[in-house]
Design a protein around this motif. Sequence first.
Motif, short mmCIF file in Angstrom:
data_model
loop_
_atom_site.label_atom_id
_atom_site.label_comp_id
_atom_site.label_asym_id
_atom_site.label_seq_id
_atom_site.Cartn_x
_atom_site.Cartn_y
_atom_site.Cartn_z
N VAL A 1 56.05 42.96 37.03
CA VAL A 1 54.65 42.59 37.10
C VAL A 1 53.69 43.61 36.77
N ILE A 2 52.73 43.35 36.19
CA ILE A 2 51.70 44.24 35.99
C ILE A 2 50.45 44.06 36.77
N LEU A 3 49.85 44.84 37.62
CA LEU A 3 48.77 44.54 38.76
C LEU A 3 47.60 45.28 37.81
N ASN A 4 46.55 44.62 37.38
CA ASN A 4 45.24 44.72 36.85
C ASN A 4 44.05 44.36 37.65
N TYR A 5 43.60 45.03 38.48
CA TYR A 5 42.25 44.80 39.44
C TYR A 5 41.57 46.16 39.57
N PRO A 6 40.67 46.28 38.43
CA PRO A 6 40.07 47.39 38.09
C PRO A 6 38.85 47.77 39.15
N SER A 7 37.96 46.83 39.71
CA SER A 7 36.84 47.36 40.18
C SER A 7 36.38 46.42 41.27
N ASN A 8 36.91 45.18 41.23
CA ASN A 8 36.20 44.06 42.16
C ASN A 8 36.16 44.38 43.60
N ASP A 9 37.44 44.89 44.10
CA ASP A 9 37.37 45.40 45.33
C ASP A 9 36.32 46.21 45.81
N ILE A 10 36.09 47.20 45.10
CA ILE A 10 35.12 48.14 45.40
C ILE A 10 33.57 47.74 45.13
N ALA A 11 33.65 46.79 44.05
CA ALA A 11 32.14 46.13 43.83
C ALA A 11 31.81 45.19 45.04
N SER A 12 33.02 44.56 45.50
CA SER A 12 32.78 43.86 46.95
C SER A 12 32.35 44.52 47.96
N GLY A 13 32.52 45.79 48.21
CA GLY A 13 32.50 46.37 49.54
C GLY A 13 33.52 46.78 50.10
N PHE A 14 34.64 46.21 49.66
CA PHE A 14 36.11 46.57 50.52
C PHE A 14 36.13 48.19 50.66
N ALA A 15 36.68 48.52 51.91
CA ALA A 15 36.92 50.03 52.09
C ALA A 15 37.97 50.35 51.17
N PRO A 16 37.86 51.73 50.47
CA PRO A 16 38.95 52.09 49.66
C PRO A 16 40.36 51.90 50.42
N GLU A 17 40.54 52.11 51.44
CA GLU A 17 41.77 52.27 52.21
C GLU A 17 42.30 50.81 52.29
N ILE B 1 57.42 38.41 32.28
CA ILE B 1 56.66 39.77 32.58
C ILE B 1 55.16 39.23 33.11
N ALA B 2 54.99 39.08 34.40
CA ALA B 2 53.80 38.51 35.05
C ALA B 2 52.64 39.31 35.07
N VAL B 3 51.52 39.14 34.86
CA VAL B 3 50.19 39.77 34.72
C VAL B 3 49.32 39.21 35.82
N LEU B 4 48.89 40.11 36.95
CA LEU B 4 48.21 39.52 38.13
C LEU B 4 47.10 40.31 37.93
N GLY B 5 45.80 39.75 37.89
CA GLY B 5 44.57 40.67 37.77
C GLY B 5 43.26 39.81 37.74
N SER B 6 42.24 40.33 37.34
CA SER B 6 40.71 39.71 37.33
C SER B 6 40.49 39.51 35.95
N SER B 7 39.02 39.68 35.64
CA SER B 7 38.50 39.33 34.33
C SER B 7 39.07 40.14 33.25
N THR B 8 39.24 41.30 33.54
CA THR B 8 39.90 42.05 32.41
C THR B 8 41.15 41.61 31.72
N ALA B 9 42.03 41.19 32.76
CA ALA B 9 43.19 40.77 32.34
C ALA B 9 43.20 39.24 31.79
N ALA B 10 42.17 38.61 32.29
CA ALA B 10 42.06 37.21 31.84
C ALA B 10 41.43 37.08 30.47
#
Length: 214
Positions: A126-142, A45-54
């Motif tokens: 696979v479990i995807l865990n990217y909680p907020s870095n996209d939005i914090a980086s200014g990426f458009a929600p879409e 079971i692969a976990v892909l994610g950022s600091s929360t998952a790390a």
Amino acid sequence: MPSNTLLHRGLPGTGLALFLSACLLSWEDSPATPSTTTNPVPTVIAVLGSSTAAGSGANPIDSSWVRRFSAYLAAQHPHLRVENLALGATTTYHALPTGTSVPTGRPTPDTLRNLTRAIQLGASAVILNYPSNDIASGFAPEETRRNFRFLDSVARAAGLQTWICTPKPRTGLDSLRRLELMALRDWMFSEFGTRAIDFWTDLALPDGTIAPAY
């Protein structure tokens, strides 16, 4: 207190482990999944994610949600093994399959920690865990929604079962971006249904900041 600390308390420990275990057991019972008697090789079971998952902010590191989940599976379902590919500060762009074209100014896929790598490691889920870095980086929600859809479709086409973690509250963001997090949370519940793992309820105040208890 680091925002990730809230994910190393009671709810995301035993509660999350039980939820994920129930999902994975239902997947194991599906006709398309080999039984452990015919396939004794550990299922990855692969976990892909950022600091929360790390596990950033967890002290000790074994109290992070992925470590707790791994320990739970080792005790209850030893034929299931977690491969944690998460890395702090990463975004959904980093998780995209190798070779995916990305817009100018956006991160390129991380070939050591992306979906392609998970497939190479023999992952069946696979479990995807990217909680907020996209939005914090200014990426458009879409952009973020598009990336999650693409990751889900590619993974499922490759035969992987997928689960997607919702955003978590983040006090350090301004009110507009916290609203974007809440909108992303609602979209995930609508888009992925029971495959969306709730990292928000009981952890957040109505304005999207972290509840004082955490």
